[in-house]
Scaffold this active site. Structure first.
Site, mmCIF file in Angstrom:
data_model
loop_
_atom_site.group_PDB
_atom_site.id
_atom_site.type_symbol
_atom_site.label_atom_id
_atom_site.label_comp_id
_atom_site.label_asym_id
_atom_site.label_seq_id
_atom_site.Cartn_x
_atom_site.Cartn_y
_atom_site.Cartn_z
ATOM 1 N N GLU A 72 0.962 -1.110 -0.192
ATOM 2 C CA GLU A 72 -0.320 -0.671 -0.012
ATOM 3 C C GLU A 72 0.651 1.118 -0.040
ATOM 4 O O GLU A 72 0.400 2.219 0.320
ATOM 5 C CB GLU A 72 -1.353 -0.210 0.999
ATOM 6 C CG GLU A 72 -2.110 -1.003 1.017
ATOM 7 C CD GLU A 72 -3.189 -1.402 2.460
ATOM 8 O OE1 GLU A 72 -2.745 -1.295 3.037
ATOM 9 O OE2 GLU A 72 -3.979 -1.916 2.128
ATOM 10 N N TYR A 118 -11.940 17.740 19.597
ATOM 11 C CA TYR A 118 -11.191 17.227 19.306
ATOM 12 C C TYR A 118 -11.230 16.409 17.698
ATOM 13 O O TYR A 118 -10.235 16.455 17.280
ATOM 14 C CB TYR A 118 -10.548 16.236 20.127
ATOM 15 C CG TYR A 118 -10.318 17.073 21.665
ATOM 16 C CD1 TYR A 118 -9.119 17.863 21.406
ATOM 17 C CD2 TYR A 118 -10.488 17.418 22.854
ATOM 18 C CE1 TYR A 118 -7.993 18.037 22.590
ATOM 19 C CE2 TYR A 118 -10.389 18.239 23.890
ATOM 20 C CZ TYR A 118 -8.895 18.493 24.333
ATOM 21 O OH TYR A 118 -8.465 19.031 25.112
#
Length: 212
Positions: A72, A118
């Site tokens: 990948e 967050y």
């Protein structure tokens, strides 16, 4: 290649495995080092990553040195090519984010709502790509297109891949994505109150940021 970059990959790889953000021999990391990219090798558990046994590729993905890179690698170099401000990429198969990637009824333009501040600060926009088999370089174009919009991608029926200024920033974003994916799954079918566009915009300004 930089010894610091190599040590950072080993440290973060071991941390990802220790925190249960991936399993088996899944997940991979990359760090830009000048005009080259350091990558975790293929077939190696993140628990066993060794700073002295890393792959080196060019930004076009060609293998330059070290063991064979993760299949990948194209995900990492595509993100780094498109986002010059990013110097690292983290890809995991974390359970809750991967679960969201398998759902048929989520919006690919916004697969996980911004449920926490967050998430807004560390992930921001998230895009889910169409399904490609793991290691299929045909995904390169889709990765590049999405990376022009956001540093955080979710691969359908697979998992997250996130770029950051450095490995720690990318890991922070992956952890926040995983945590918010868990919240999203826990609250499915319940009324939630995601952050508004105005609240997200405020978080993007220096006065709205917080470190803890």
């Amino acid at each position: 290649m930089s010894a610091d970059a190599r040590r950072a990959i080993e440290r973060v790889a071991h941390s990802i495995h220790r925190r249960g953000l991936t399993h088996g021999r899944t997940g991979n990391l990359a760090v830009r080092d000048g005009d080259r990219v350091l990558l975790t090798p293929t077939g190696v558990s993140l628990a066993d990553v060794d700073a002295d046994r890393l792959s080196v590729v060019a930004l076009d993905g060609s293998h330059l040195d070290g063991p064979k890179p993760t299949k990948e690698a194209f995900l990492h170099v595509a993100l780094l090519r498109v986002r010059p401000e990013a110097n690292a990429v983290v890809h995991t198969h974390s359970v809750h984010a991967a679960a969201v990637s398998c759902l048929s009824d989520v919006d690919p333009e916004n697969p996980i709502p911004p449920l926490t501040a967050y998430y807004g600060m560390r992930v921001g926009k998230l895009r889910m790509l169409p399904y490609f088999a793991p290691g299929d370089p045909a995904a390169t174009g889709a990765v590049e297109d999405a990376a022009r919009v956001t540093h955080a991608l979710l691969l359908r029926n697979h998992g997250p891949v996130v770029a950051g200024a450095d490995l720690d920033a990318a890991l922070d974003a992956v952890e926040e994505l995983e945590h918010t994916a868990q919240l999203f799954l826990l609250t499915r079918g319940l009324a939630t109150s995601p952050l508004t566009s105005a609240q997200l915009h405020a978080l993007a300004t220096p006065s709205g940021r917080t470190s803890s």
